[in-house]
Enzyme design. Structure first.
Site, short mmCIF file in Angstrom:
data_model
loop_
_atom_site.label_atom_id
_atom_site.label_comp_id
_atom_site.label_asym_id
_atom_site.label_seq_id
_atom_site.Cartn_x
_atom_site.Cartn_y
_atom_site.Cartn_z
N ASP A 112 0.99 -0.82 -0.20
CA ASP A 112 0.13 -0.05 -0.37
C ASP A 112 0.73 1.32 0.16
O ASP A 112 0.19 2.34 -0.99
CB ASP A 112 -0.53 -0.12 0.95
CG ASP A 112 -2.05 -1.38 1.48
OD1 ASP A 112 -1.82 -1.86 0.46
OD2 ASP A 112 -2.24 -1.03 2.51
N ASP A 200 -2.54 5.13 -2.95
CA ASP A 200 -2.06 4.89 -2.07
C ASP A 200 -1.25 4.13 -3.39
O ASP A 200 -1.38 3.59 -4.26
CB ASP A 200 -3.31 3.38 -1.50
CG ASP A 200 -3.31 4.17 -0.23
OD1 ASP A 200 -2.58 5.43 0.11
OD2 ASP A 200 -3.96 3.36 0.75
N HIS A 249 -7.87 -0.10 -3.72
CA HIS A 249 -7.10 -0.67 -4.17
C HIS A 249 -7.24 -1.91 -5.64
O HIS A 249 -7.99 -2.62 -5.39
CB HIS A 249 -6.00 -1.69 -3.37
CG HIS A 249 -5.56 -0.94 -1.69
ND1 HIS A 249 -5.07 -1.54 -0.51
CD2 HIS A 249 -5.48 0.70 -1.64
CE1 HIS A 249 -4.79 -0.45 -0.02
NE2 HIS A 249 -5.18 1.06 -0.91
N ASP A 251 -5.59 -4.39 -5.97
CA ASP A 251 -5.25 -6.09 -5.96
C ASP A 251 -5.88 -7.33 -5.73
O ASP A 251 -5.99 -7.85 -5.61
CB ASP A 251 -4.13 -6.17 -5.57
CG ASP A 251 -4.04 -5.41 -4.77
OD1 ASP A 251 -4.20 -5.03 -3.60
OD2 ASP A 251 -2.64 -5.18 -3.66
N CYS A 355 -0.51 -7.82 -1.12
CA CYS A 355 -1.11 -6.07 -0.58
C CYS A 355 0.48 -6.48 1.05
O CYS A 355 0.92 -5.42 1.42
CB CYS A 355 -2.37 -6.54 0.35
SG CYS A 355 -3.07 -6.59 -0.24
O1 DAV Z 1 -11.25 -6.28 -2.56
O2 DAV Z 1 -11.77 -5.45 0.02
C1 DAV Z 1 -9.04 -5.51 -1.26
C2 DAV Z 1 -7.72 -5.04 -1.68
C3 DAV Z 1 -6.61 -4.91 -0.78
N1 DAV Z 1 -5.26 -4.14 -0.87
C4 DAV Z 1 -11.20 -5.31 -1.08
C5 DAV Z 1 -10.16 -4.77 -1.81
#
Ligand code: DAV
Length: 373
Positions: A112, A200, A249, A251, A355
């Protein structure tokens, strides 16, 4: 350039070339931060986390660390160099002339905070107040790399003010409802405003000459413009995923596996006009398999789609969370060797296998995977 474990070299241009040196996060002292605008917008309305904050229970921290340590040891056994952050005291408030919040977060997800592009590691602005100082956990490593690698560029994006002007007040309710959230996401009306550049690092995919950046709760258009000016030799593409009511995010939404192949969350499809760049260059966008779980583990910010949050070790090898059997099966059928890694009990600390890692060195140079723009 040949990589050797005794010589520090920072270099990574994409998400798939052979990984040799990596940072794996730690769960130490992780806190659930007190309410603040951007964080509240991400906590699902039915989540067990609403209204809770404070240090996470020690036994959950110990369990998460056990899994992270095992993951780090497995990577080391495969010959990777693995570094770990230095946690700070997250019970301390984060205070600047502009804001105060009563605790910080943790350092489980380096992805992140740190964006590795070529020989540079860039510290993201971040967009939560509780994460404003998180870069400090990585400074001992950044200093070491800077001393040891004459080519390493250590950069930090302008620290944001994070006053109330950074957040749309419409999002300050826990009774918005998913339908309205989806409509807002479709209209690209997110919790963060365009007051100042925000991003981020986990909103950015590195694909050689191209950087693909998700606009959402944690990254705004000014953040994307900042990246465009900062990386003048790259093409920077803004993308968004209308099916995601809590878009932070990229990912757990859009996961490159190797040149020509990317998984897309079937609930969060890339809009047709944004698919064109991939189609023009013969990239396959494949719907990812379903997650193996109906709900995230307790006290977890992320959705069940952490199933897609895989770590590619090289274009034939991928780490998948051990309980995510459907995702593992799909990647196996797509010709990948799948390494199952147990991590689910650490999800609540900041995410999955992608992550909790950040690239320091991958082999390979900067290639153009999208010559037809
Ligand atoms: O689908 O909650 C989580 C991403 C964590 N870096 C989600 C995204």
């Amino acid at each position: 350039m040949v990589w050797s474990a005794d010589k520090t070299q920072v270099q990574s241009w994409n998400e798939w070339d052979p990984l040799r040196h990596v940072i794996v996060g730690r769960a130490d002292d992780c806190h659930i931060p007190p309410p603040e605008p951007a964080l509240d917008a991400k906590v699902p309305e039915d989540s067990d986390m609403r209204g809770q904050w404070g240090r996470r229970p020690q036994e959950t921290i110990d369990r998460a660390n056990e899994l992270l340590d095992n993951f780090a040891a497995m990577l080391a056994k495969r010959g990777l160099r693995v570094d770990r952050p230095t946690p700070t005291d997250f019970s301390k408030p984060a205070t600047t002339p502009d804001f105060r919040t009563d605790s910080q977060f943790g350092c489980m997800p380096p992805r992140d905070v740190l964006l590795t592009v070529g020989h540079e590691i860039l510290e993201a602005t971040m967009s939560y107040r509780c994460r404003w100082f998180e870069y400090l956990c990585y400074r001992p490593l950044m200093q070491q790399y800077w001393e040891e690698d004459q080519s390493f560029r250590h950069e930090a994006a302008p620290k944001p003010r994070l006053t109330d002007r950074d957040y749309h007040p419409d999002y300050l309710s826990d009774k918005i409802g998913v339908e309205k959230r989806l409509k807002w996401a479709e209209e690209k009306f997110f919790v963060t405003t365009e007051e100042e550049p925000l991003f981020d690092a986990a909103d950015i995919l590195r694909m050689g000459r191209d950087l693909v950046v998700q606009q959402g709760f944690t990254t705004n258009l000014k953040g994307i413009e900042w990246l465009r000016r900062h990386f003048p030799d790259h093409r920077v593409h803004a993308v968004n995923f209308p099916g995601d009511p809590y878009p932070i995010h990229i990912d757990a939404t859009f996961t490159p596996i190797k040149p020509g192949l990317i998984l897309n969350n079937p609930h969060r499809r890339l809009p047709p006009e944004q698919r064109a760049m991939f189609e023009r260059n013969d990239w396959q966008i494949v719907d990812s398999a379903q997650p193996a779980h109906n709900a995230p583990p307790p006290l977890c910010y992320s959705s069940t789609w952490l199933s897609m949050n895989v770590l590619v070790l090289d274009p034939k090898t991928v780490c998948v969370e051990a309980s995510e059997v459907w995702q593992a099966e799909q990647l196996d059928k797509l010709g990948m060797n799948v390494i199952p890694v147990e991590l689910r009990d650490a999800y609540a600390f900041g995410g999955g296998l992608h992550c909790c890692t950040a690239d320091v060195y991958r082999e390979g140079d900067c290639q153009d995977y999208f010559p037809n723009q």
